[in-house]
Design an enzyme around this catalytic site. Structure first.
Site, PDB file in Angstrom:
ATOM      1  N   ASP A 155     -33.658  -3.678 -10.746  1.00 62.13           N
ATOM      2  CA  ASP A 155     -34.555  -2.510 -10.753  1.00 62.13           C
ATOM      3  C   ASP A 155     -34.351  -1.767 -12.074  1.00 62.13           C
ATOM      4  O   ASP A 155     -33.664  -0.751 -12.124  1.00 62.13           O
ATOM      5  CB  ASP A 155     -34.207  -1.618  -9.549  1.00 62.13           C
ATOM      6  CG  ASP A 155     -35.001  -0.324  -9.516  1.00 62.13           C
ATOM      7  OD1 ASP A 155     -36.107  -0.291 -10.081  1.00 62.13           O
ATOM      8  OD2 ASP A 155     -34.506   0.653  -8.916  1.00 62.13           O
ATOM      9  N   ALA A 167     -27.529  -5.577 -18.734  1.00 60.68           N
ATOM     10  CA  ALA A 167     -28.014  -6.405 -17.626  1.00 60.68           C
ATOM     11  C   ALA A 167     -28.337  -7.830 -18.076  1.00 60.68           C
ATOM     12  O   ALA A 167     -27.916  -8.795 -17.431  1.00 60.68           O
ATOM     13  CB  ALA A 167     -29.241  -5.754 -16.998  1.00 60.68           C
ATOM     14  N   CYS A 214     -40.943   0.323 -12.978  1.00 61.40           N
ATOM     15  CA  CYS A 214     -41.395   1.712 -12.835  1.00 61.40           C
ATOM     16  C   CYS A 214     -42.199   2.151 -14.059  1.00 61.40           C
ATOM     17  O   CYS A 214     -42.357   3.338 -14.309  1.00 61.40           O
ATOM     18  CB  CYS A 214     -40.218   2.642 -12.571  1.00 61.40           C
ATOM     19  SG  CYS A 214     -38.985   2.602 -13.873  1.00 61.40           S
ATOM     20  N   ARG A 230     -35.218  -0.112  -0.749  1.00 65.95           N
ATOM     21  CA  ARG A 230     -33.767  -0.271  -0.560  1.00 65.95           C
ATOM     22  C   ARG A 230     -33.449  -0.623   0.887  1.00 65.95           C
ATOM     23  O   ARG A 230     -32.633  -1.497   1.171  1.00 65.95           O
ATOM     24  CB  ARG A 230     -33.051   1.031  -0.927  1.00 65.95           C
ATOM     25  CG  ARG A 230     -32.970   1.282  -2.416  1.00 65.95           C
ATOM     26  CD  ARG A 230     -32.006   2.412  -2.740  1.00 65.95           C
ATOM     27  NE  ARG A 230     -32.635   3.696  -2.557  1.00 65.95           N
ATOM     28  CZ  ARG A 230     -33.053   4.488  -3.565  1.00 65.95           C
ATOM     29  NH1 ARG A 230     -32.902   4.116  -4.824  1.00 65.95           N
ATOM     30  NH2 ARG A 230     -33.602   5.641  -3.310  1.00 65.95           N
ATOM     31  N   ASP A 236     -24.261  -1.808 -14.363  1.00 64.17           N
ATOM     32  CA  ASP A 236     -25.102  -0.837 -15.068  1.00 64.17           C
ATOM     33  C   ASP A 236     -24.484  -0.617 -16.449  1.00 64.17           C
ATOM     34  O   ASP A 236     -23.284  -0.846 -16.640  1.00 64.17           O
ATOM     35  CB  ASP A 236     -25.176   0.494 -14.298  1.00 64.17           C
ATOM     36  CG  ASP A 236     -26.390   1.330 -14.686  1.00 64.17           C
ATOM     37  OD1 ASP A 236     -27.398   1.289 -13.960  1.00 64.17           O
ATOM     38  OD2 ASP A 236     -26.339   2.009 -15.734  1.00 64.17           O
ATOM     39  N   SER A 237     -25.292  -0.162 -17.390  1.00 65.36           N
ATOM     40  CA  SER A 237     -24.755   0.103 -18.730  1.00 65.36           C
ATOM     41  C   SER A 237     -24.194   1.519 -18.846  1.00 65.36           C
ATOM     42  O   SER A 237     -23.600   1.866 -19.854  1.00 65.36           O
ATOM     43  CB  SER A 237     -25.850  -0.111 -19.789  1.00 65.36           C
ATOM     44  OG  SER A 237     -26.932   0.748 -19.519  1.00 65.36           O
TER      45      SER A 237
HETATM   46  N1  SAH Z   1     -31.777   0.847  -8.774  1.00 62.34           N
HETATM   47  C1  SAH Z   1     -31.503   2.254  -8.978  1.00 62.34           C
HETATM   48  C2  SAH Z   1     -32.303   2.854 -10.108  1.00 62.34           C
HETATM   49  C3  SAH Z   1     -32.163   2.159 -11.424  1.00 62.34           C
HETATM   50  S1  SAH Z   1     -32.580   3.173 -12.787  1.00 62.34           S
HETATM   51  C4  SAH Z   1     -31.715   3.021  -7.691  1.00 62.34           C
HETATM   52  O1  SAH Z   1     -32.108   2.451  -6.671  1.00 62.34           O
HETATM   53  O2  SAH Z   1     -31.475   4.221  -7.682  1.00 62.34           O
HETATM   54  C5  SAH Z   1     -32.243   2.154 -14.147  1.00 62.34           C
HETATM   55  C6  SAH Z   1     -30.773   1.994 -14.486  1.00 62.34           C
HETATM   56  O3  SAH Z   1     -30.694   1.038 -15.519  1.00 62.34           O
HETATM   57  C7  SAH Z   1     -30.064   3.234 -15.020  1.00 62.34           C
HETATM   58  O4  SAH Z   1     -28.917   3.485 -14.254  1.00 62.34           O
HETATM   59  C8  SAH Z   1     -29.628   2.854 -16.444  1.00 62.34           C
HETATM   60  O5  SAH Z   1     -28.340   3.352 -16.802  1.00 62.34           O
HETATM   61  C9  SAH Z   1     -29.593   1.362 -16.353  1.00 62.34           C
HETATM   62  N2  SAH Z   1     -29.778   0.635 -17.612  1.00 62.34           N
HETATM   63  C10 SAH Z   1     -30.626   0.918 -18.629  1.00 62.34           C
HETATM   64  N3  SAH Z   1     -30.567  -0.041 -19.568  1.00 62.34           N
HETATM   65  C11 SAH Z   1     -29.669  -0.955 -19.127  1.00 62.34           C
HETATM   66  C12 SAH Z   1     -29.182  -2.189 -19.643  1.00 62.34           C
HETATM   67  N4  SAH Z   1     -29.634  -2.675 -20.782  1.00 62.34           N
HETATM   68  N5  SAH Z   1     -28.283  -2.870 -18.913  1.00 62.34           N
HETATM   69  C13 SAH Z   1     -27.829  -2.398 -17.733  1.00 62.34           C
HETATM   70  N6  SAH Z   1     -28.263  -1.246 -17.195  1.00 62.34           N
HETATM   71  C14 SAH Z   1     -29.170  -0.531 -17.879  1.00 62.34           C
END
Ligand code: SAH
Length: 395
Positions: free
Chosen positions: A299, A279, A339, A212, A250-251
């Site tokens: 991410d 996404a 991850c 980040r 985000d979802s």
């Molecule tokens: N980038 C963040 C961590 C991301 S964790 C950080 O630095 O802290 C993954 C995220 O993806 C979660 O918030 C989850 O709600 C979201 N997510 C899961 N499926 C998704 C989708 N289909 N579309 C958008 N967001 C999604």
């Protein structure tokens, strides 16, 4: 000399452990009736078949990773004092790496505490116990955390998928003061909010800290997109570092609400726009509309939750890289991460490269990185390096 029950390995199976590997698998154990009768997570004296002591181990006769060495000195007593020494050692290292009481404090085997995760949010600790042996330490673990760190509360998030493999049930509890609001995290000069009661993992992903910071430092004066933004880790830090416009997607509405709160607390609400969306649907719609950004961060959650998901997940990472690359302005930056434990770094990098090429872009890889240093690796368990991240400059 302790009076622990003795568990022996099959002939010739001690060599890997003697070289430093911390685990013995169930087929390497002399699984006689006495061994089978031991309670999950019992501390045992682990011996080679010829009687050579290998150390004190946590033993679970009902799972694949049957013995996890906790101390190579087979004569030690594992009590609150022993645990407290390990916690202090882990804390001293973290305060050297990332001073300020916000970090992953204990990262399992690498910190000498197999199956234990502890994240430190100032005076709140969030604990995940992923091995029967750690759970069986019972109150000694909590007492050691309390005497070493004096937390106001310990949130116990015993709900990981890994617990099932150990035959452990899911549960959640709090020791000490009840938790009635999200916690504040300080990172790279910004403030964030996370909720260990309902958030992912322990509420905040400390592992992406360096990634980040790397990315945010390229964002001054730029238009930024943060898809899978969760509680705003990348996007809000980018705004704080001078991005002129940041879109966070985000979802999860709960995650977006905490991201908004972070934007507000950092004084960057005016630069940030939030959208609840899937996404891929978002990326594709933006692609059709011809919208571009100078920096795009993607991410996502783990696409491969198990080995059988790997082929689909690899396709998913390629598709993600392709869709995200299409939105990067010429000369801009694409950041992608995985991850998934089950995805190796090589195949991940290959799929990202293919996705970027399929988007018709030439790229230079700027950074290939894993988790931050508060997630150390056990030298004999390199496969536990689950996080893979790449930053690329696109022509
Ligand atoms: N980038 C963040 C961590 C991301 S964790 C950080 O630095 O802290 C993954 C995220 O993806 C979660 O918030 C989850 O709600 C979201 N997510 C899961 N499926 C998704 C989708 N289909 N579309 C958008 N967001 C999604």
């Amino acid at each position: 000399m302790t009076d622990l029950p003795v568990v022996r390995l099959q002939p010739q199976r001690h060599k890997r452990l003697r070289m430093g590997h911390p685990w013995a698998f169930s087929n390497e154990i002399q699984m006689d009736n006495a061994a089978k009768a031991l309670a999950r997570g019992s501390l045992v004296r682990l011996e080679a078949s010829h009687g050579e002591a290998l150390g004190v181990a946590m033993f679970n006769p009902h799972t694949l990773i049957a013995a996890r060495i906790i101390d190579r000195d087979a004569t030690v007593t594992i009590d609150a004092a022993w645990i407290a020494r390990h916690i202090a050692r882990a804390r001293d290292l973290r305060e050297l790496l990332y001073p300020g009481s916000n970090y992953r404090l204990i990262h399992a085997e690498a910190d000498g505490m197999p199956g234990l995760i502890v994240d430190r949010y100032g005076d709140t600790l969030v604990v995940q116990r992923n091995a029967a042996g750690i759970e069986k330490l019972g109150d000694a673990l909590f007492e050691a955390l309390e005497t070493t760190l004096s937390p106001v509360r310990i949130v116990v998030r015993d709900d990981s998928a890994a617990r099932q493999l150990e035959g452990l049930a899911a549960s959640e509890s709090v020791r000490g003061a009840p938790l009635d609001a999200p916690l504040q995290i300080q990172e790279s000069g910004a403030v964030f909010f996370a909720d260990p009661r309902e958030g992912q993992k322990t509420g905040w992903f400390f592992d992406q800290r360096d990634n980040r910071a790397f990315l945010a430092n390229l964002c001054a004066g730029k238009r930024v997109l943060d898809v899978y933004c969760y509680v705003g880790g990348f996007g809000v830090l980018a705004a704080k570092r001078g991005a002129t416009a940041v879109k966070l997607v985000d979802s999860s509405q709960t995650a977006l609400d905490l991201a908004k709160r972070a934007a507000d607390a950092n004084g960057v609400t005016a630069q940030c726009a939030f959208e609840k969306a899937d996404a891929f649907a978002f990326l594709e719609a933006q692609g059709r509309a011809g919208t571009v950004y100078d920096v795009v961060s993607a991410d996502p959650p783990a696409f491969a939750k198990s080995r059988k998901d790997v082929p689909m997940a690899l396709k998913g990472y390629r598709k993600l890289a392709r869709a995200a690359a299409k939105l990067v302005a010429p000369g801009g930056i694409l950041f992608v991460a995985s991850c998934s434990h089950n995805i190796e770094p090589g195949p991940f990098a290959e799929e990202v490269a293919r996705g970027v090429s399929e988007a018709g872009r030439n790229a230079r890889i700027l950074r290939v990185a894993g988790a931050a240093a508060d997630h150390p690796l056990h030298p004999h368990l390199p496969e536990s390096a689950y996080l893979k991240a790449m930053a690329l400059a696109l022509d």
